[in-house]
Design an enzyme around this catalytic site. Structure first.
Site, mmCIF file in Angstrom:
data_model
loop_
_atom_site.group_PDB
_atom_site.id
_atom_site.type_symbol
_atom_site.label_atom_id
_atom_site.label_comp_id
_atom_site.label_asym_id
_atom_site.label_seq_id
_atom_site.Cartn_x
_atom_site.Cartn_y
_atom_site.Cartn_z
ATOM 1 N N LYS A 35 4.897 11.711 17.915
ATOM 2 C CA LYS A 35 5.944 10.998 17.171
ATOM 3 C C LYS A 35 7.154 11.912 16.929
ATOM 4 O O LYS A 35 8.299 11.528 17.129
ATOM 5 C CB LYS A 35 5.352 10.564 15.817
ATOM 6 C CG LYS A 35 5.877 9.264 15.298
ATOM 7 C CD LYS A 35 5.181 8.898 13.992
ATOM 8 C CE LYS A 35 4.235 7.736 14.150
ATOM 9 N NZ LYS A 35 3.626 7.296 12.892
ATOM 10 N N GLU A 148 7.753 1.496 -2.705
ATOM 11 C CA GLU A 148 8.651 0.946 -1.686
ATOM 12 C C GLU A 148 8.351 -0.534 -1.474
ATOM 13 O O GLU A 148 7.198 -0.920 -1.340
ATOM 14 C CB GLU A 148 8.464 1.726 -0.374
ATOM 15 C CG GLU A 148 9.424 1.324 0.706
ATOM 16 C CD GLU A 148 10.855 1.249 0.186
ATOM 17 O OE1 GLU A 148 11.384 2.270 -0.250
ATOM 18 O OE2 GLU A 148 11.448 0.150 0.204
ATOM 19 N N ASN A 225 2.652 -7.145 -4.611
ATOM 20 C CA ASN A 225 2.014 -7.564 -3.360
ATOM 21 C C ASN A 225 0.926 -8.599 -3.616
ATOM 22 O O ASN A 225 0.781 -9.558 -2.861
ATOM 23 C CB ASN A 225 1.444 -6.349 -2.622
ATOM 24 C CG ASN A 225 2.506 -5.686 -1.757
ATOM 25 O OD1 ASN A 225 3.658 -6.122 -1.744
ATOM 26 N ND2 ASN A 225 2.146 -4.638 -1.047
ATOM 27 N N PHE A 266 7.923 -17.195 0.412
ATOM 28 C CA PHE A 266 6.470 -16.969 0.460
ATOM 29 C C PHE A 266 5.688 -18.245 0.161
ATOM 30 O O PHE A 266 4.517 -18.199 -0.146
ATOM 31 C CB PHE A 266 6.046 -15.814 -0.467
ATOM 32 C CG PHE A 266 6.381 -14.479 0.128
ATOM 33 C CD1 PHE A 266 5.397 -13.720 0.736
ATOM 34 C CD2 PHE A 266 7.685 -14.014 0.129
ATOM 35 C CE1 PHE A 266 5.711 -12.512 1.343
ATOM 36 C CE2 PHE A 266 8.004 -12.811 0.722
ATOM 37 C CZ PHE A 266 7.023 -12.054 1.325
ATOM 38 N N ALA A 269 3.410 -22.542 4.493
ATOM 39 C CA ALA A 269 2.048 -22.659 5.012
ATOM 40 C C ALA A 269 2.003 -22.115 6.440
ATOM 41 O O ALA A 269 2.984 -22.180 7.165
ATOM 42 C CB ALA A 269 1.625 -24.122 4.987
ATOM 43 N N GLY A 270 0.861 -21.585 6.834
ATOM 44 C CA GLY A 270 0.742 -21.036 8.181
ATOM 45 C C GLY A 270 -0.678 -20.592 8.452
ATOM 46 O O GLY A 270 -1.631 -21.203 7.968
ATOM 47 N N CYS A 277 -0.130 -3.973 4.638
ATOM 48 C CA CYS A 277 -0.046 -3.827 3.182
ATOM 49 C C CYS A 277 -0.888 -4.824 2.388
ATOM 50 O O CYS A 277 -1.766 -4.414 1.641
ATOM 51 C CB CYS A 277 1.413 -3.928 2.746
ATOM 52 S SG CYS A 277 2.358 -2.495 3.289
ATOM 53 N N ARG A 345 -0.963 -4.507 12.884
ATOM 54 C CA ARG A 345 -2.072 -4.154 11.992
ATOM 55 C C ARG A 345 -2.463 -5.375 11.140
ATOM 56 O O ARG A 345 -1.603 -5.999 10.524
ATOM 57 C CB ARG A 345 -1.665 -2.978 11.091
ATOM 58 C CG ARG A 345 -1.528 -1.679 11.890
ATOM 59 C CD ARG A 345 -1.090 -0.521 11.032
ATOM 60 N NE ARG A 345 0.296 -0.602 10.608
ATOM 61 C CZ ARG A 345 0.898 0.323 9.840
ATOM 62 N NH1 ARG A 345 0.221 1.365 9.432
ATOM 63 N NH2 ARG A 345 2.166 0.187 9.505
HETATM 64 P P1 NAD Z 1 2.145 4.646 8.864
HETATM 65 O O1 NAD Z 1 0.714 4.723 9.254
HETATM 66 O O2 NAD Z 1 3.101 3.895 9.721
HETATM 67 O O3 NAD Z 1 2.730 6.106 8.672
HETATM 68 C C1 NAD Z 1 2.067 7.127 8.020
HETATM 69 C C2 NAD Z 1 2.433 8.432 8.714
HETATM 70 O O4 NAD Z 1 1.959 9.523 7.932
HETATM 71 C C3 NAD Z 1 1.818 8.593 10.096
HETATM 72 O O5 NAD Z 1 2.852 8.807 11.032
HETATM 73 C C4 NAD Z 1 0.893 9.810 9.966
HETATM 74 O O6 NAD Z 1 0.841 10.590 11.148
HETATM 75 C C5 NAD Z 1 1.564 10.554 8.827
HETATM 76 N N1 NAD Z 1 0.699 11.499 8.113
HETATM 77 C C6 NAD Z 1 -0.538 11.301 7.592
HETATM 78 N N2 NAD Z 1 -0.980 12.414 6.973
HETATM 79 C C7 NAD Z 1 0.004 13.337 7.085
HETATM 80 C C8 NAD Z 1 0.147 14.675 6.661
HETATM 81 N N3 NAD Z 1 -0.821 15.300 5.971
HETATM 82 N N4 NAD Z 1 1.281 15.324 6.962
HETATM 83 C C9 NAD Z 1 2.247 14.715 7.661
HETATM 84 N N5 NAD Z 1 2.174 13.454 8.105
HETATM 85 C C10 NAD Z 1 1.066 12.757 7.818
HETATM 86 O O7 NAD Z 1 2.135 4.038 7.383
HETATM 87 P P2 NAD Z 1 3.308 3.201 6.677
HETATM 88 O O8 NAD Z 1 3.237 1.773 7.086
HETATM 89 O O9 NAD Z 1 4.578 3.943 6.835
HETATM 90 O O10 NAD Z 1 2.823 3.256 5.164
HETATM 91 C C11 NAD Z 1 2.950 4.426 4.389
HETATM 92 C C12 NAD Z 1 2.725 4.066 2.927
HETATM 93 O O11 NAD Z 1 3.744 3.178 2.484
HETATM 94 C C13 NAD Z 1 1.401 3.349 2.659
HETATM 95 O O12 NAD Z 1 0.919 3.741 1.401
HETATM 96 C C14 NAD Z 1 1.804 1.894 2.619
HETATM 97 O O13 NAD Z 1 0.923 1.113 1.829
HETATM 98 C C15 NAD Z 1 3.165 1.979 1.955
HETATM 99 N N6 NAD Z 1 4.062 0.865 2.268
HETATM 100 C C16 NAD Z 1 4.118 0.360 3.517
HETATM 101 C C17 NAD Z 1 5.016 -0.680 3.796
HETATM 102 C C18 NAD Z 1 5.085 -1.268 5.187
HETATM 103 O O14 NAD Z 1 5.681 -2.343 5.323
HETATM 104 N N7 NAD Z 1 4.554 -0.629 6.216
HETATM 105 C C19 NAD Z 1 5.836 -1.197 2.781
HETATM 106 C C20 NAD Z 1 5.763 -0.642 1.513
HETATM 107 C C21 NAD Z 1 4.867 0.401 1.273
#
Ligand code: NAD
Length: 466
Positions: A35, A148, A225, A266, A269-270, A277, A345
């Site tokens: 990445k 977030e 959520n 939100f 229906a679907g 999340c 996911r």
């Molecule tokens: P993601 O899996 O896309 O990204 C997480 C990243 O963290 C990965 O690239 C992984 O390699 C990296 N990582 C893990 N351990 C690490 C470490 N020790 N050092 C450096 N990098 C490390 O996850 P995401 O979707 O970005 O979600 C991250 C957080 O944000 C989660 O808690 C999620 O619940 C929250 N969140 C996600 C969303 C969403 O829409 N995806 C929205 C709001 C909040």
């Protein structure tokens, strides 16, 4: 300010790009070497509108690194934790990635002098996590919860024009730093810049900051959520009632949603919610509430309705195909868990595709962005399906077309062309993209969610055709 963002996934990368866009110097760390290599070459590994443009524009303020956490932490005013918080057995939140980062931050700060720093929880974590993190860090580090709320598909504009910015902290100094960090959004000056990403109609500019304790901020994220998932399951439960009563769930949702106390969003229906999340956050919220002695069984029902909704959709497909799936050629339109993203996911669409393959359907799928991520997730059975280059190719000689994700591209399809490429004009719409009347006129057998089916022949209606 100098900022480190640990984790450059869907959230970390967008947060890092957003903070650079607001004028901060950001270093984004990820342990995924591939990445980081891609990002260093200017390639953005996820599909998200405006992201590539912002990353390119901010290349001087936004750096990427795999190994440099120690130096980055020492130089930074604020360290954002944006790593994954997946689900552990029993529904608990797995905090091991967060813990790993906290240990590294503690180590980086163990033998240096510094005045003050922030560690910011961006990852979604259960209530109580902030306090646990604070205990493991030096006293001069303030731990802030800054959940977030971005939505994949509109992540960049959600970050730059959010409804609100929630900041949980007991420290006035930390709160002042967070205000400074987000100042261009709070005073509206970002949007006035000539090169700003434009504010969408639903965006807030200027936005407001809601200051709370760490615990309240942590609960705000989980509760938000859970509430949104509940709204989706609510209307899905109502869609089943509508089907039995011969009513139209779209009319019901419109009638309900125009009540300003309820709101239309939100309430669609679907085939249910998915994504990285809602499913895990609901489970984690129930789990932490249970640890606190509170029974949140309401959320168990939300989850049950969500799983049932996929099953009910599969039954509709079976019914549409005369009671038998084996050997039928089915076009699946949409695999991502929602439009505008390549994220599959926990996608209900992916689950349905998997079930169809397992029942012996020949599936031909098309998604505008998620084919590559779907291939990875379907590893082992992906050879039993094929991916098409457009919806019409997917629908060629199909016994039925299924709409699984509400990409705008599908709503804009040339339906006559689609119909003419199919063996049998049967469309099962899991996202209610079309009006039953116009589908009837076009000669489709059209089955959607919570609305009367059209052009359904008698054998199909009784489910006796084989
Ligand atoms: P993601 O899996 O896309 O990204 C997480 C990243 O963290 C990965 O690239 C992984 O390699 C990296 N990582 C893990 N351990 C690490 C470490 N020790 N050092 C450096 N990098 C490390 O996850 P995401 O979707 O970005 O979600 C991250 C957080 O944000 C989660 O808690 C999620 O619940 C929250 N969140 C996600 C969303 C969403 O829409 N995806 C929205 C709001 C909040």
């Amino acid at each position: 300010m100098n900022v480190t963002v640990v984790g450059s996934g869907y959230v970390g990368l967008v947060v890092a790009a957003g903070l650079a866009e607001l004028g901060h110097n950001v270093i984004c760390i990820d342990k995924d070497a591939e990445k980081i290599a891609q990002l260093r070459e200017g390639k953005v590994p996820i599909f998200e509108r405006h992201l590539e443009e912002v990353v390119r524009r901010q290349e001087r303020r936004l750096r990427f690194s795999k190994n440099n956490l120690k130096a980055a932490v020492r130089q930074s005013d604020a360290i954002f934790i944006a790593v994954g918080t997946p689900i552990a057995p029993g529904g608990k939140c797995d905090l091991s990635y967060v813990d790993e980062v906290v240990d590294s931050v503690a180590e980086a700060l163990s033998d240096v002098a510094f005045a003050h720093k922030l560690v910011v929880e961006k990852s979604t974590v259960p209530v109580g996590t902030g306090e646990q993190i604070a205990r493991r860090l030096p006293k001069r580090v303030d731990v802030v919860s800054n959940p977030e709320f971005l939505r994949e598909g509109t992540a960049v504009t959600d970050i730059l024009y959010p409804d609100r910015i929630v900041v949980g902290t007991d420290s006035p100094k930390a709160l002042a730093m967070m205000r400074e960090l987000y100042r261009p959004l709070l005073d509206g000056s970002y949007a006035l810049r000539a090169d700003a990403v434009p504010c969408p109609e639903s965006g807030k500019c200027p936005t407001r900051m809601i200051a709370t304790t760490v615990e309240s901020a942590e609960i705000i994220k989980h509760a938000s959520n859970a509430f949104l998932a509940m709204k989706i399951s609510f209307i899905n439960a109502i869609s089943a009632v509508c089907e039995q009563a011969g009513a139209d769930v779209e009319d019901v949702a419109r009638g309900m949603g125009t009540d300003s106390r309820i709101g239309p969003r939100f309430l669609r229906a679907g085939i249910g919610y998915g994504g990285s999340c809602f499913p895990k956050d609901l489970a984690a919220f129930r789990s932490v509430a249970g640890e606190l002695g509170i029974d949140l069984d309401l959320l168990a029902e939300v989850e049950r309705i969500n799983v049932d909704q996929r099953q009910r959709f599969l039954e509709k497909v079976r019914f549409a195909l005369g009671g038998r799936l084996k050997g039928k050629k089915v076009a699946a339109l949409g695999i991502s868990f929602k439009p505008g993203t390549d994220d599959v996911r926990e996608s209900p669409a992916l689950d349905i595709v998997r079930a169809l393959i397992q029942e012996g359907c020949q599936v031909s799928a098309y998604d505008p962005a998620a084919a590559d991520s779907a291939r990875k997730m379907l590893y082992g059975i992906e050879s039993r399906m094929r991916f098409a280059s457009d919806p019409y190719a997917a629908a060629k000689n199909a016994d039925a077309v299924l709409i699984l994700t509400d990409w705008n591209e599908f709503a804009m399809m040339d339906l006559e062309r689609l119909r003419d490429s199919m063996r049998d004009p049967v469309l099962v719409d899991g996202r209610n993209l079309f009006s039953p009347e116009s589908m009837a006129e076009l000669g489709f057998t059209y089955i959607s969610v919570g609305r009367p089916a059209v052009n359904v022949s008698e054998p199909r209606a009784t489910g006796t055709a084989g």
